[in-house]
Design an enzyme around this catalytic site. Structure first.
Site, PDB file in Angstrom:
ATOM      1  N   GLU A 210       0.850  -1.190   0.000  1.00  0.00           N
ATOM      2  CA  GLU A 210       0.000   0.000   0.000  1.00  0.00           C
ATOM      3  C   GLU A 210       0.887   1.242   0.000  1.00  0.00           C
ATOM      4  O   GLU A 210       1.903   1.271   0.697  1.00  0.00           O
ATOM      5  CB  GLU A 210      -0.888   0.087   1.255  1.00  0.00           C
ATOM      6  CG  GLU A 210      -1.920  -0.987   1.431  1.00  0.00           C
ATOM      7  CD  GLU A 210      -2.675  -0.812   2.747  1.00  0.00           C
ATOM      8  OE1 GLU A 210      -2.828   0.354   3.208  1.00  0.00           O
ATOM      9  OE2 GLU A 210      -3.095  -1.824   3.316  1.00  0.00           O
TER      10      GLU A 210
ATOM     11  N   GLU B 255     -14.024   5.922  -0.599  1.00  0.00           N
ATOM     12  CA  GLU B 255     -14.922   5.012   0.137  1.00  0.00           C
ATOM     13  C   GLU B 255     -15.676   5.815   1.198  1.00  0.00           C
ATOM     14  O   GLU B 255     -15.121   6.164   2.238  1.00  0.00           O
ATOM     15  CB  GLU B 255     -14.123   3.873   0.761  1.00  0.00           C
ATOM     16  CG  GLU B 255     -13.424   3.000  -0.286  1.00  0.00           C
ATOM     17  CD  GLU B 255     -12.512   1.965   0.336  1.00  0.00           C
ATOM     18  OE1 GLU B 255     -13.029   0.990   0.924  1.00  0.00           O
ATOM     19  OE2 GLU B 255     -11.284   2.138   0.257  1.00  0.00           O
TER      20      GLU B 255
ATOM     21  N   LYS C 223     -15.914   4.620   5.144  1.00  0.00           N
ATOM     22  CA  LYS C 223     -14.760   4.313   5.987  1.00  0.00           C
ATOM     23  C   LYS C 223     -14.830   5.144   7.261  1.00  0.00           C
ATOM     24  O   LYS C 223     -15.160   6.334   7.229  1.00  0.00           O
ATOM     25  CB  LYS C 223     -13.456   4.604   5.248  1.00  0.00           C
ATOM     26  CG  LYS C 223     -13.113   3.597   4.172  1.00  0.00           C
ATOM     27  CD  LYS C 223     -11.705   3.785   3.645  1.00  0.00           C
ATOM     28  CE  LYS C 223     -10.685   3.353   4.672  1.00  0.00           C
ATOM     29  NZ  LYS C 223      -9.310   3.407   4.124  1.00  0.00           N
TER      30      LYS C 223
ATOM     31  N   GLU D 272      -9.876   9.803   5.473  1.00  0.00           N
ATOM     32  CA  GLU D 272      -9.917   8.355   5.237  1.00  0.00           C
ATOM     33  C   GLU D 272     -10.862   7.979   4.100  1.00  0.00           C
ATOM     34  O   GLU D 272     -10.728   6.910   3.506  1.00  0.00           O
ATOM     35  CB  GLU D 272     -10.334   7.635   6.522  1.00  0.00           C
ATOM     36  CG  GLU D 272      -9.246   7.562   7.565  1.00  0.00           C
ATOM     37  CD  GLU D 272      -8.025   6.807   7.068  1.00  0.00           C
ATOM     38  OE1 GLU D 272      -8.181   5.664   6.594  1.00  0.00           O
ATOM     39  OE2 GLU D 272      -6.918   7.369   7.129  1.00  0.00           O
TER      40      GLU D 272
END
Length: 447
Positions: free
Chosen positions: A257, A311, A314, A320
Site C-alpha cells: 500500500e 470510500e 470508511k 480516510e
C-alpha cells in the site's frame, strides 16, 4: 512539454516491459460503488493496472476477475490468524477460498493479516508465522504451487528514525518476529510486503516537499555517500538495510500500500488535491521507470497503490474517505496517467482535478452476490426473448471473458435497452441493478 514528456515516459515503459508492476488496492467500504464485474472490466480494459489487492476473499470479486488476466492478492483477516495455525483449518480455508476460483482467477498472493505488529495484539503477532507456514503447506497439499504467502507491514517497525543505511528492525522483534518471517520468505521465494506512507510520517510539516517528491535539499547518508531527494526512496532503502542486517537482503520487496488522500478537514491539513497529485503522480512515474533506489538501483518494485475508489463509509477522519484514485462513476479523481486513454498528464506542481464526463445513459448489470444459477437463468431468459446474443457467442466482440457473469451482464443490458429501459426491465427477479457506469470494454460495446 513537461506533461507530454511524462506521459511518453510512462507509455514507453508500459509497452516495452513485460509488466508495469503497478497494481491497486480495491476496498469496498462504500455504498455507491459499481458491481465487481464492472470494476473488473474497468481495471482490465481502461487502466494500466495489471494487479489488484483485496482486503478479504469476497467470492463475488474473485468470480468477477475470472479469466481477466488480472493478478489478485487476497487477505486473511487478522482475527483468523490464530485458528489458521492448525493445518486442518488452513486446508479447509484454502478449499473454501482459493480452490473454487483458481486458476480461472489468477490469485498471486495470500496476505496473512495486515500490519499485525501495529495492532499490538500478542495472539496475532505470536501466531503469524505459524499461520503463514500452515497456509503454505495447505496450498502445497492442494496442488497449488504458484500462489505465495506473505503479510503486510506498516513501516513503524524500525528502532528509531536514522539514516537509511543504519536502519534496523525494532529491538525485541528483530530476531523473534522479523527473522522467522524473512526466513520463511527466503525458503518459499515469497516477498516481504511493506506499506510505505510518507503521508503518515512524523513532523510532516517540516518535510512536506521531501515527502511529495518536490524540490528540497535532500538527506545525505554519509555512510553510503547517497543523497535522498524523496522520502519514498529513503523508506524503501531503510527496509532493505534492516533486512540485509538480518542476512536477508536477497528477499524480494513488494509495496502493499502507498498513496495520499486528496481531501480532508482541519485535522488533516496536508490531505489536498495538489499534494495527492504530486505524490501519486511522481510515484507512478518512479515505479514504471524501474529506476529503483540509491541502494537498490534498477530494481522494479511491484506496487499496489491505495486505493482504487473513494470510500464514503470508511470510519475515522474525513481524509480516510478520500484516498481513491477514481470516483464511483469510474472517472479519475485527478489525472496522473492511470487510464490507457489519457492524452496528457498535468505537471504535479500545477494540478487540476479531473472533470467527470456524463455518460447520458444507464445500463443494467447484475447485483453483487447473484448466484451462477440465477445468472444462467437471466442469460437464458434474455436471449430467449428475441435479444441478439450473437455478440457473446464464439467469435463475437463480447465473447471474452467467457464467463456466465460477463455473458449474463451483456444479455441483461441488451434486454433492458430493447424492452424500454425501465426499473421493471432490469429487475430479473431482483437480481439486476441500474447503473450509469458504462460496462463496455475493449471492442465490446454495451447497447
Amino acid at each position: 512539454m513537461t506533461a507530454i514528456f511524462l506521459l511518453l515516459t510512462i507509455f514507453l515503459h508500459l509497452f516495452t516491459t513485460s509488466t508495469t508492476a503497478l497494481g491497486v488496492n480495491y476496498g469496498m467500504a462504500a455504498d455507491n460503488l459499481p458491481s465487481p464485474f464492472v470494476v473488473a472490466n474497468f481495471v482490465k480494459t481502461q487502466t494500466i493496472f495489471d494487479s489488484v489487492k483485496l482486503f478479504d476473499t469476497n467470492p463475488d470479486v474473485l468470480r468477477a476477475f475470472a479469466n481477466t488476466g488480472i493478478l489478485l492478492t487476497v487477505t486473511v483477516g487478522n482475527g483468523d490468524i490464530p485458528a489458521l495455525t492448525n493445518t486442518v483449518v488452513a486446508r479447509r480455508w484454502v478449499a473454501q477460498n482459493i480452490s473454487p476460483f483458481y486458476p480461472q482467477t489468477k490469485i498471486k498472493y495470500i496476505c496473512v493479516g495486515s500490519e499485525v505488529l501495529f495492532s499490538k495484539n500478542t495472539d496475532w503477532i505470536n501466531n503469524l508465522v505459524p499461520a503463514m507456514r500452515s497456509l503454505h503447506y495447505a496450498l502445497f497439499k492442494a496442488g497449488i504451487q504458484d500462489v505465495k504467502v506473505t503479510t503486510a507491514h506498516a513501516l513503524n517497525i524500525f528502532r528509531r528514525e536514522t539514516l537509511p543505511s543504519l536502519m534496523r528492525f525494532m529491538v525485541g522483534y528483530d530476531q523473534s518476529f522479523f527473522a522467522p518471517i524473512l526466513q520463511f520468505h527466503h525458503r518459499t521465494k515469497s516477498p516481504f510486503m511493506v506499506n510505505p506512507y510518507p503521508y503518515f510520517s512524523a513532523n510532516l510539516s517540516r518535510r512536506l516537499n521531501y515527502a511529495l517528491f518536490k524540490p528540497n535539499r535532500g538527506v545525505y547518508d554519509k555512510y553510503t555517500r547517497k543523497t535522498y531527494t524523496n522520502m519514498f526512496d529513503a523508506l524503501m532503502d531503510s527496509t532493505y538495510s534492516a533486512m540485509k542486517a538480518l542476512g536477508y537482503g536477497d528477499v524480494e520487496i513488494v509495496i502493499g500500500e502507498t498513496g495520499w488522500p486528496s481531501q480532508g478537514d482541519a485535522s488533516s491539513p496536508f490531505a489536498t488535491m495538489e499534494n495527492a497529485i504530486s505524490y501519486n503522480g511522481h510515484l507512478v512515474k518512479e515505479i514504471i521507470s524501474g529506476k529503483g533506489t540509491p541502494l537498490m538501483p534498477n530494481r522494479k518494485f511491484e506496487t499496489y497503490m491505495f486505493s482504487l475508489f473513494n470510500e464514503n463509509q470508511k470510519p475515522g477522519p474525513l481524509a480516510e474517505k478520500y484516498w481513491g484514485l477514481f470516483k464511483p462513476d469510474l472517472t479519475p479523481t485527478y489525472n496522473i496517467g492511470l487510464l490507457r486513454s489519457e492524452q496528457s498528464v498535468p505537471t504535479p506542481t500545477n494540478p487540476s482535478p479531473a472533470t467527470p464526463a456524463p455518460s447520458g445513459k444507464s445500463f443494467c448489470v447484475p447485483k453483487i452476490g447473484v448466484s451462477y444459477a440465477q445468472l444462467q437463468s437471466n442469460l437464458d431468459y434474455a436471449c430467449g426473448q428475441g435479444i441478439d446474443c450473437t455478440t457473446i457467442q464464439p467469435g463475437g466482440a463480447c465473447y471474452e471473458p467467457n464467463t456466465v457473469q460477463a455473458h449474463a451482464a451483456f444479455a441483461m443490458n441488451s434486454y433492458y435497452r430493447t424492452k424500454g429501459e425501465s426499473y421493471f426491465t432490469c429487475d430479473f427477479a431482483g437480481t439486476g441493478q441500474i447503473t450509469t457506469s458504462d460496462p463496455s470494454y475493449g471492442n465490446c460495446h454495451y447497447l
